[in-house]
Scaffold this motif. Structure first.
Motif, PDB file in Angstrom:
ATOM      1  N   GLY A  28       8.077  -2.653 -40.270  1.00 11.73           N
ATOM      2  CA  GLY A  28       7.473  -2.232 -41.535  1.00 11.73           C
ATOM      3  C   GLY A  28       7.945  -3.073 -42.715  1.00 11.73           C
ATOM      4  O   GLY A  28       7.182  -3.339 -43.642  1.00 11.73           O
ATOM      5  N   ILE A  29       9.202  -3.500 -42.682  1.00 11.97           N
ATOM      6  CA  ILE A  29       9.738  -4.306 -43.779  1.00 11.97           C
ATOM      7  C   ILE A  29       9.042  -5.671 -43.803  1.00 11.97           C
ATOM      8  O   ILE A  29       8.627  -6.161 -44.846  1.00 11.97           O
ATOM      9  CB  ILE A  29      11.258  -4.487 -43.609  1.00 11.97           C
ATOM     10  N   TYR A  54       4.751  -9.360 -46.037  1.00 21.29           N
ATOM     11  CA  TYR A  54       3.508 -10.104 -45.850  1.00 21.29           C
ATOM     12  C   TYR A  54       2.380  -9.493 -46.666  1.00 21.29           C
ATOM     13  O   TYR A  54       1.536 -10.193 -47.215  1.00 21.29           O
ATOM     14  CB  TYR A  54       3.109 -10.112 -44.374  1.00 21.29           C
ATOM     15  N   SER A  55       2.369  -8.156 -46.766  1.00 20.85           N
ATOM     16  CA  SER A  55       1.227  -7.488 -47.390  1.00 20.85           C
ATOM     17  C   SER A  55       1.106  -7.793 -48.879  1.00 20.85           C
ATOM     18  O   SER A  55       0.040  -7.611 -49.449  1.00 20.85           O
ATOM     19  CB  SER A  55       1.294  -5.977 -47.163  1.00 20.85           C
ATOM     20  N   VAL A  56       2.195  -8.227 -49.527  1.00 21.23           N
ATOM     21  CA  VAL A  56       2.050  -8.598 -50.936  1.00 21.23           C
ATOM     22  C   VAL A  56       1.877 -10.105 -51.088  1.00 21.23           C
ATOM     23  O   VAL A  56       1.951 -10.635 -52.189  1.00 21.23           O
ATOM     24  CB  VAL A  56       3.221  -8.115 -51.818  1.00 21.23           C
ATOM     25  N   GLY A  57       1.673 -10.797 -49.984  1.00 20.02           N
ATOM     26  CA  GLY A  57       1.332 -12.218 -50.078  1.00 20.02           C
ATOM     27  C   GLY A  57       2.478 -13.173 -49.802  1.00 20.02           C
ATOM     28  O   GLY A  57       2.378 -14.355 -50.099  1.00 20.02           O
ATOM     29  N   GLN A  65       9.159 -17.017 -46.813  1.00 17.88           N
ATOM     30  CA  GLN A  65       9.636 -16.087 -47.842  1.00 17.88           C
ATOM     31  C   GLN A  65      10.048 -14.752 -47.234  1.00 17.88           C
ATOM     32  O   GLN A  65      11.060 -14.157 -47.626  1.00 17.88           O
ATOM     33  CB  GLN A  65       8.550 -15.868 -48.904  1.00 17.88           C
ATOM     34  N   HIS A  94      13.937 -11.322 -47.117  1.00 15.47           N
ATOM     35  CA  HIS A  94      14.147  -9.989 -46.540  1.00 15.47           C
ATOM     36  C   HIS A  94      14.898 -10.017 -45.217  1.00 15.47           C
ATOM     37  O   HIS A  94      16.031  -9.580 -45.148  1.00 15.47           O
ATOM     38  CB  HIS A  94      12.798  -9.274 -46.366  1.00 15.47           C
ATOM     39  N   TYR A 123      18.888  -8.929 -44.883  1.00 13.87           N
ATOM     40  CA  TYR A 123      19.165  -7.594 -44.348  1.00 13.87           C
ATOM     41  C   TYR A 123      19.895  -7.664 -43.015  1.00 13.87           C
ATOM     42  O   TYR A 123      20.483  -6.687 -42.581  1.00 13.87           O
ATOM     43  CB  TYR A 123      17.868  -6.776 -44.178  1.00 13.87           C
ATOM     44  N   ASN A 183      -6.639  -7.332 -44.262  1.00 16.74           N
ATOM     45  CA  ASN A 183      -5.611  -8.192 -44.864  1.00 16.74           C
ATOM     46  C   ASN A 183      -4.952  -9.081 -43.807  1.00 16.74           C
ATOM     47  O   ASN A 183      -3.854  -9.572 -44.008  1.00 16.74           O
ATOM     48  CB  ASN A 183      -4.571  -7.382 -45.647  1.00 16.74           C
ATOM     49  N   ILE A 236      -2.583 -15.772 -46.342  1.00 19.35           N
ATOM     50  CA  ILE A 236      -1.794 -15.484 -47.545  1.00 19.35           C
ATOM     51  C   ILE A 236      -2.720 -15.294 -48.738  1.00 19.35           C
ATOM     52  O   ILE A 236      -2.541 -14.387 -49.554  1.00 19.35           O
ATOM     53  CB  ILE A 236      -0.773 -16.607 -47.804  1.00 19.35           C
ATOM     54  N   ARG A 296      -4.202 -11.878 -48.491  1.00 16.91           N
ATOM     55  CA  ARG A 296      -3.265 -10.799 -48.842  1.00 16.91           C
ATOM     56  C   ARG A 296      -2.936 -10.796 -50.327  1.00 16.91           C
ATOM     57  O   ARG A 296      -2.466  -9.800 -50.861  1.00 16.91           O
ATOM     58  CB  ARG A 296      -1.980 -10.923 -48.014  1.00 16.91           C
ATOM     59  N   MET A 297      -3.156 -11.927 -51.006  1.00 19.72           N
ATOM     60  CA  MET A 297      -2.965 -11.928 -52.452  1.00 19.72           C
ATOM     61  C   MET A 297      -4.077 -11.154 -53.139  1.00 19.72           C
ATOM     62  O   MET A 297      -3.944 -10.766 -54.294  1.00 19.72           O
ATOM     63  CB  MET A 297      -2.885 -13.367 -52.973  1.00 19.72           C
ATOM     64  N   MET A 351      -1.813  -3.519 -49.398  1.00 19.83           N
ATOM     65  CA  MET A 351      -1.803  -2.496 -48.359  1.00 19.83           C
ATOM     66  C   MET A 351      -0.685  -1.497 -48.572  1.00 19.83           C
ATOM     67  O   MET A 351       0.411  -1.845 -49.001  1.00 19.83           O
ATOM     68  CB  MET A 351      -1.639  -3.149 -46.984  1.00 19.83           C
ATOM     69  N   ASN A 381       7.438   1.993 -46.692  1.00 15.68           N
ATOM     70  CA  ASN A 381       8.329   0.899 -46.278  1.00 15.68           C
ATOM     71  C   ASN A 381       8.824   0.092 -47.464  1.00 15.68           C
ATOM     72  O   ASN A 381       8.628  -1.111 -47.522  1.00 15.68           O
ATOM     73  CB  ASN A 381       7.616  -0.010 -45.270  1.00 15.68           C
ATOM     74  N   PRO A 382       9.489   0.760 -48.422  1.00 12.09           N
ATOM     75  CA  PRO A 382      10.054  -0.024 -49.536  1.00 12.09           C
ATOM     76  C   PRO A 382      11.115  -0.972 -48.993  1.00 12.09           C
ATOM     77  O   PRO A 382      11.718  -0.702 -47.965  1.00 12.09           O
ATOM     78  CB  PRO A 382      10.696   1.053 -50.428  1.00 12.09           C
ATOM     79  N   PHE A 383      11.288  -2.106 -49.683  1.00  8.16           N
ATOM     80  CA  PHE A 383      12.362  -3.018 -49.306  1.00  8.16           C
ATOM     81  C   PHE A 383      13.693  -2.385 -49.692  1.00  8.16           C
ATOM     82  O   PHE A 383      13.766  -1.690 -50.708  1.00  8.16           O
ATOM     83  CB  PHE A 383      12.229  -4.351 -50.056  1.00  8.16           C
ATOM     84  N   LYS A 441      15.822  -3.010 -51.571  1.00  7.14           N
ATOM     85  CA  LYS A 441      16.212  -3.680 -52.805  1.00  7.14           C
ATOM     86  C   LYS A 441      15.987  -2.689 -53.934  1.00  7.14           C
ATOM     87  O   LYS A 441      15.522  -1.577 -53.696  1.00  7.14           O
ATOM     88  CB  LYS A 441      15.337  -4.905 -53.050  1.00  7.14           C
ATOM     89  N   TYR A 483       8.400  -8.177 -56.462  1.00  9.39           N
ATOM     90  CA  TYR A 483       8.402  -9.148 -55.363  1.00  9.39           C
ATOM     91  C   TYR A 483       7.060  -9.863 -55.179  1.00  9.39           C
ATOM     92  O   TYR A 483       7.017 -11.072 -54.963  1.00  9.39           O
ATOM     93  CB  TYR A 483       8.832  -8.482 -54.050  1.00  9.39           C
ATOM     94  N   GLY A 484       5.970  -9.105 -55.309  1.00  7.25           N
ATOM     95  CA  GLY A 484       4.653  -9.714 -55.128  1.00  7.25           C
ATOM     96  C   GLY A 484       4.388 -10.823 -56.133  1.00  7.25           C
ATOM     97  O   GLY A 484       3.637 -11.770 -55.854  1.00  7.25           O
ATOM     98  N   ARG A 505       7.024 -12.520 -57.615  1.00  6.44           N
ATOM     99  CA  ARG A 505       8.050 -13.533 -57.333  1.00  6.44           C
ATOM    100  C   ARG A 505       7.586 -14.497 -56.244  1.00  6.44           C
ATOM    101  O   ARG A 505       7.828 -15.694 -56.339  1.00  6.44           O
ATOM    102  CB  ARG A 505       9.353 -12.870 -56.906  1.00  6.44           C
ATOM    103  N   VAL A 506       6.931 -13.987 -55.214  1.00  8.76           N
ATOM    104  CA  VAL A 506       6.499 -14.910 -54.155  1.00  8.76           C
ATOM    105  C   VAL A 506       5.470 -15.903 -54.672  1.00  8.76           C
ATOM    106  O   VAL A 506       5.277 -16.961 -54.081  1.00  8.76           O
ATOM    107  CB  VAL A 506       5.921 -14.193 -52.905  1.00  8.76           C
ATOM    108  N   ARG A 507       4.827 -15.569 -55.779  1.00 11.05           N
ATOM    109  CA  ARG A 507       3.882 -16.519 -56.367  1.00 11.05           C
ATOM    110  C   ARG A 507       4.577 -17.441 -57.356  1.00 11.05           C
ATOM    111  O   ARG A 507       3.920 -18.208 -58.057  1.00 11.05           O
ATOM    112  CB  ARG A 507       2.764 -15.766 -57.091  1.00 11.05           C
ATOM    113  N   ARG A 551       3.890  -1.218 -55.735  1.00 14.63           N
ATOM    114  CA  ARG A 551       4.111  -2.586 -55.238  1.00 14.63           C
ATOM    115  C   ARG A 551       2.779  -3.272 -54.937  1.00 14.63           C
ATOM    116  O   ARG A 551       2.579  -4.443 -55.240  1.00 14.63           O
ATOM    117  CB  ARG A 551       4.971  -2.514 -53.972  1.00 14.63           C
TER     118      ARG A 551
END
Ligand SMILES: Nc1ncnc2c1ncn2[C@@H]1O[C@H](COP(=O)(O)OP(=O)(O)O)[C@@H](O)[C@H]1O
Ligand SMILES: [Mg+2]
Lengths: 315, 267
Positions: free
Chosen positions: A183-184, A189-192, A197, A202, A206, B66, B97, B100-101, B105, B111-113, B115, B123-124, B126-128, B176
């Protein structure tokens, strides 16, 4: 529901029930006793060993012993060159084995295509972890000493031990990465996030607790290794320290120490034990205590790190 | 003159626009076919529900949107999922990718990180490559407000996201997903791991969110489909049996299978 009279006698007869419980409790008692006994044997052996070393080495366990080079006079002989050698060799081992091991672990677990080749590599890495250490010594002698001509140096020793612990580091890295919940990863991946990365932001952070534990287990094994270092030609009697890594003038850092001959604590012990003079047995015992303390320190670091990471990361 | 009904007023003001369309979609897990010839539209700023008995392929269909299936070897898509109103592109041929941008989902199990709450949302971005603190602060606050979580966490943004309750964690995951301003958000049974009160708050949130974003939601709870969705697709054994506006699916289904399912005769 139960019709069979024999079964009824067993299942519903209070006397039979009480007897059965009694009997099973006796077995339980027996196994608890057996467990205690095994534990006692293991612990007592350890205590006796440590106590024996401590008692015999006691007269020498002082700062002078730590700060003197070996000598032909047992009263004067110390372990300065040995523990400095041990630390430097381990430093090289860490610098070589950690990035290589983590890198290989990440590649195998996250990137390598899952096929027969990967299975084959996996089996071999697991097997490598069980290869006797002297075999690594022979390999290193052939490769580092004869082919690369690095001599009987700290660099050769560090790389030899790095090879030795590499399988452990790779295997624990893979296991720790695999333990991260799916899930992590999917969340990242789900936020791109890209695969890189996802791993570096992550999965890898972890799993650091597990990976560090693996590294430290490897190191505590490497600290005690003797056979492969003797094979590559570590000196058993050495009275001078390698060149200091930091210098007074430009460029301030020197890597000449990498090429120095060296000895390490277990070899120093071995050297003393094998001497005919009774007096050197004390030196050996004292060196043994220092080696034990060093190993315990490393292991407690591992336990502490594991605890820290477990506490700070939960999913 | 007859007064138009409320429903009609809505359609008059905002004509339906197709944001995405599934065309002849087949999906295979290795050799087993999990989706068979799926065709359906996804309307912009509407909630579309996927319903059907367990194992019928709802999650599988959702995860095509996605490209989650790309993460695992052996999975294969056939057909098209067109994305975009004016110049639709087949998202099955885009870079995952990039997909998914645009399509976020929310998962079945929160499933929070592990963090901080802040970093979970940032985070979404930051990856950009976005590092501008002020911008990140703004997005974090807006996303948390939109996810109805701001008031509860505004004083503890540095605490780990995993320290929140289940319902809060799920809203954090919604925030998120919102942070990157996606076109579509996919929800896979987002309340099945939550208690009834948390469920109500998530459902209310979904109803509000459709003003800003298109939503596709898998649910095994028929009441939930009725409460939150405008369109419903009923799936069975990997096939799309019936697609219509939610009211019609539940009140006058065309197919016998649909009628049986929505009346609780199986599933
Ligand atoms: N990773 C997978 N590999 C192979 N088969 C799968 C996998 N995931 C799901 N399936 C199968 O695909 C079908 C649809 O599953 P799924 O989409 O999870 O159903 P739903 O979400 O409607 O309960 C089921 O028969 C399931 O067993
Ligand atoms: Mg599902």
């Amino acid at each position: 529901m139960v019709r069979n009279p024999k079964l009824i006698a067993v299942l519903h007869n209070p006397i039979a029930i009480a007897e059965s419980i009694q009997q099973r409790k006796r077995w339980e008692q027996f196994f608890i006793l057996l467990g205690w006994f095994s534990l006692l044997v293991a612990l007592l052996t350890l205590v006796v060993l440590v106590a024996d070393l401590l008692i015999r080495g006691w007269p020498l366990l002082n700062l002078k012993f730590l700060l003197s080079p070996p000598s032909s006079d047992p009263e004067e002989a110390g372990i300065l060159t040995a523990w400095v050698g041990s630390l430097l060799v381990i430093l090289v081992t860490i610098v070589v084995a950690v990035p290589l091991g983590i890198g290989a672990g990440i590649y195998l677990e996250e990137y390598a295509p899952k096929n027969w080749l990967l299975d084959f590599i996996e089996i071999n890495i697991t097997n490598l972890a069980g290869v006797p250490s002297i075999i690594y010594g022979l390999l290193a002698l052939g490769f580092f000493v004869y082919i690369l001509k690095w001599g009987e140096s700290i660099l050769t020793a560090g790389c030899t031990l790095a090879l030795l612990i590499l399988p452990v580091v790779i295997v624990t890295t893979r296991e720790s990465l695999r333990a991260i919940p799916v899930g992590i990863r999917e969340g990242a991946y789900s936020v791109g996030a890209s695969r890189w990365q996802t791993i570096f932001d992550h999965v890898l952070p972890y799993s650091m607790g597990g990976i560090l534990t693996g590294i430290i287990v490897g190191i505590s094994r490497a600290i005690g290794e003797t056979a492969p270092l003797i094979t590559i030609g570590a000196l058993t009697f050495i009275t001078f320290l390698p060149e200091a890594p930091i210098k007074g003038e430009f460029p301030y850092i020197s890597f000449n120490w990498l090429w120095s001959p060296f000895t390490v604590l277990p070899i120093q012990m071995f050297n003393w034990v094998s001497r005919p003079q009774e007096a050197f047995q004390i030196n050996s015992a004292a060196a043994g205590v220092v080696l034990l303390v060093l190993t315990l320190l490393v292991n407690s670091t591992a336990i502490y790190l594991r605890y820290r990471f477990r506490k700070s990361i939960k999913f | 003159m007859v007064k138009p009904t409320e429903e009609a007023v809505v359609t008059q003001q905002e004509p339906l626009r197709k944001l995405a369309e599934v065309r002849d979609l087949n999906f295979y897990y290795g050799r087993t076919q999990a989706l068979k010839n799926i065709n359906m539209p996804i309307y912009e700023k509407k909630v579309t529900a996927l319903i059907g008995p367990s194992g019928c392929g709802k999650t599988t269909l959702l995860r095509c949107f996605n490209r989650m299936h790309d993460l695992y070897p052996g999975n294969r898509y056939e057909g098209q999922i067109l994305l975009g109103v004016d110049q639709p592109r087949n998202l099955l041929e885009m870079d995952p990718i990039e997909v998914r941008m645009q399509i976020g989902m929310v998962f079945q199990k929160p499933n929070p990180f592990p963090k901080s709450i802040y970093e979970n949302i940032a985070y979404g971005l930051r990856v950009r490559g976005i590092k501008d603190r002020a911008l990140l602060d703004e997005v974090v606050e807006r996303s948390l407000r939109n996810a109805a979580l701001w008031d509860e966490v505004k004083d503890r943004l540095k605490e780990p996201g995993t320290s929140l309750s289940g319902g809060q964690q799920q809203r954090l995951c919604i925030a998120r997903a919102l942070a990157t301003d996606p076109e579509i958000i996919l929800f896979d049974e987002p309340t099945s791991a939550l208690d009834p009160i948390a469920t109500v708050s998530i459902e209310n949130l979904i109803v509000e969110l459709k003003e800003q974003v298109t939503i596709l939601i898998v649910t095994h709870n028929l009441q939930q489909a009725i409460r939150v969705s405008q369109f419903t697709a009923f799936m069975y054994l990997g096939e799309l049996v019936e697609y219509n506006d939610t009211m019609s699916i539940f009140t006058k289904p065309v197919e016998q299978k649909t009628a049986d399912y929505v009346s609780g005769r199986f599933g």
